[in-house]
Write a protein that holds these residues in place. Structure first.
Motif, PDB file in Angstrom:
ATOM      1  N   PRO A  98     101.450 -30.448   1.523  1.00  0.00           N
ATOM      2  CA  PRO A  98     101.042 -29.052   2.012  1.00  0.00           C
ATOM      3  C   PRO A  98     100.405 -28.302   1.010  1.00  0.00           C
ATOM      4  O   PRO A  98     100.486 -28.140  -0.021  1.00  0.00           O
ATOM      5  CB  PRO A  98     102.511 -28.932   1.996  1.00  0.00           C
ATOM      6  CG  PRO A  98     103.508 -29.943   1.989  1.00  0.00           C
ATOM      7  CD  PRO A  98     102.790 -30.781   1.232  1.00  0.00           C
ATOM      8  N   ALA A 100      97.530 -24.868   1.230  1.00  0.00           N
ATOM      9  CA  ALA A 100      97.108 -23.761   2.081  1.00  0.00           C
ATOM     10  C   ALA A 100      95.620 -23.951   2.315  1.00  0.00           C
ATOM     11  O   ALA A 100      94.719 -24.695   1.604  1.00  0.00           O
ATOM     12  CB  ALA A 100      97.353 -22.484   1.022  1.00  0.00           C
ATOM     13  N   ARG A 113      94.273 -25.505   9.933  1.00  0.00           N
ATOM     14  CA  ARG A 113      94.946 -25.781   8.573  1.00  0.00           C
ATOM     15  C   ARG A 113      96.132 -25.056   8.374  1.00  0.00           C
ATOM     16  O   ARG A 113      96.914 -25.782   7.840  1.00  0.00           O
ATOM     17  CB  ARG A 113      93.773 -25.559   7.611  1.00  0.00           C
ATOM     18  CG  ARG A 113      92.611 -26.707   7.601  1.00  0.00           C
ATOM     19  CD  ARG A 113      92.764 -28.005   7.278  1.00  0.00           C
ATOM     20  NE  ARG A 113      93.415 -27.852   5.683  1.00  0.00           N
ATOM     21  CZ  ARG A 113      92.436 -28.057   4.929  1.00  0.00           C
ATOM     22  NH1 ARG A 113      91.062 -28.347   5.184  1.00  0.00           N
ATOM     23  NH2 ARG A 113      92.649 -28.257   3.530  1.00  0.00           N
ATOM     24  N   TYR A 117      99.617 -26.518   7.595  1.00  0.00           N
ATOM     25  CA  TYR A 117     100.493 -26.274   6.357  1.00  0.00           C
ATOM     26  C   TYR A 117     101.793 -25.690   6.756  1.00  0.00           C
ATOM     27  O   TYR A 117     102.671 -26.172   6.159  1.00  0.00           O
ATOM     28  CB  TYR A 117      99.723 -24.978   5.595  1.00  0.00           C
ATOM     29  CG  TYR A 117     100.426 -24.424   4.441  1.00  0.00           C
ATOM     30  CD1 TYR A 117     100.465 -25.119   3.270  1.00  0.00           C
ATOM     31  CD2 TYR A 117     101.078 -23.348   4.744  1.00  0.00           C
ATOM     32  CE1 TYR A 117     101.377 -24.573   2.274  1.00  0.00           C
ATOM     33  CE2 TYR A 117     101.749 -22.713   3.749  1.00  0.00           C
ATOM     34  CZ  TYR A 117     101.903 -23.257   2.515  1.00  0.00           C
ATOM     35  OH  TYR A 117     102.619 -22.709   1.623  1.00  0.00           O
ATOM     36  N   GLN A 121     105.476 -27.575   5.544  1.00  0.00           N
ATOM     37  CA  GLN A 121     106.370 -26.911   4.735  1.00  0.00           C
ATOM     38  C   GLN A 121     107.568 -26.489   5.321  1.00  0.00           C
ATOM     39  O   GLN A 121     108.559 -26.211   4.677  1.00  0.00           O
ATOM     40  CB  GLN A 121     105.832 -25.704   4.253  1.00  0.00           C
ATOM     41  CG  GLN A 121     104.828 -25.883   3.252  1.00  0.00           C
ATOM     42  CD  GLN A 121     105.332 -26.014   1.780  1.00  0.00           C
ATOM     43  OE1 GLN A 121     106.017 -26.680   1.461  1.00  0.00           O
ATOM     44  NE2 GLN A 121     104.254 -25.702   0.947  1.00  0.00           N
ATOM     45  N   PRO A 169     100.971 -18.350   2.720  1.00  0.00           N
ATOM     46  CA  PRO A 169     101.232 -19.571   1.851  1.00  0.00           C
ATOM     47  C   PRO A 169     101.605 -19.176   0.163  1.00  0.00           C
ATOM     48  O   PRO A 169     102.585 -20.116  -0.284  1.00  0.00           O
ATOM     49  CB  PRO A 169      99.713 -20.063   1.704  1.00  0.00           C
ATOM     50  CG  PRO A 169      98.925 -19.774   2.957  1.00  0.00           C
ATOM     51  CD  PRO A 169      99.574 -18.200   3.265  1.00  0.00           C
TER      52      PRO A 169
END
Length: 241
Positions: A98, A100, A113, A117, A121, A169
């Motif tokens: 994972p 950012a 993206r 992510y 997570q 993130p």
């Protein structure tokens, strides 16, 4: 023993219900989008390998027409092609873990993206935070549709980009770095680490939803304006013989 057995039953029921919940709704949609991204990555890998093998084959043919390469030359060309194919096939196109989204991605890629992510997570977060991630995930398809059509420097796009590449993130990564034993401890405002995470995710969700709604309403208003113009300009006209 009865208490332990009861706790095991409850834990197992929670796992089963969580698995059932994940088959539908935002989690299912996020999983489908993640599979699509992985499949697209595989297609790009095969395309790169095919191009590389084609180039090596073409060079081998051209050289063979000029200078006889013999069996050893042919085997060397095959070995080079296999080596290039292996490098291109196993070279990671993006981070496996994972990560950012980079801040310099275009709007559409930024949303994709970030979607990947938060999906990766999700399992590391507590159930209330997972629910907030699911709510954020459900916003992203429509947000991507609008952001792809506007400039990266648009103020609304800039706010969304900062949320997806930096603020959210960072919040999630900082939570993951906190040892589990400390996550239930309360801070000076009588708020636990878990509660702080949920509050931050909810604030991010609300901000992204507001941005998405504002951009969508702008498109609706533009459509209404164009419709009124066409109606006023052409609605009452008559075409003579």
């Amino acid at each position: 023993m009865t208490t332990e057995r009861f706790d095991r039953v409850i834990a197992r029921a929670d796992r089963v219900m969580r698995q059932l919940d994940e088959r539908d709704g935002a989690v299912r949609d996020a999983a489908r989008r993640e599979r699509q991204r992985l499949n697209n990555d595989l297609v790009r890998r095969f395309a790169r390998v095919g191009v590389a093998i084609g180039v090596v084959s073409l060079i081998t043919i051209i050289v063979g027409l000029i200078v006889p390469i013999g069996m050893f030359g042919f085997l060397a060309a095959v070995g080079i092609a296999i080596g290039i194919a292996a490098v291109l096939g196993f070279m990671p196109s993006q981070s496996r873990g994972p990560a950012a989204p980079p801040a310099d991605l275009p709007n559409g890629q930024m949303v994709q993206r970030f979607d990947s992510y938060i999906y990766r997570q999700r399992a590391a977060l507590p159930a209330p935070a997972q629910a907030k991630l699911d709510a954020i995930s459900s916003i992203l398809p429509s947000l991507r549709q609008t952001l792809e059509r506007i400039d990266d420097l648009n103020p609304e796009a800039q706010d969304a980009r900062r949320l997806m590449s930096t603020h959210l993130p960072s919040l999630i990564d900082r939570y993951v770095n906190v040892p589990p034993a400390y996550r239930s401890q309360k801070d000076g405002e009588d708020v636990t680490v878990d509660e702080r995470l949920v509050e931050g995710l909810e604030a991010g969700r609300a901000a992204l939803a507001e941005i998405s709604d504002k951009l969508a309403r702008s498109d609706v208003q533009a459509l209404e304006t164009q419709g009124r113009f066409i109606k006023s300009r052409y609605g009452e006209e008559r075409i003579d013989g």
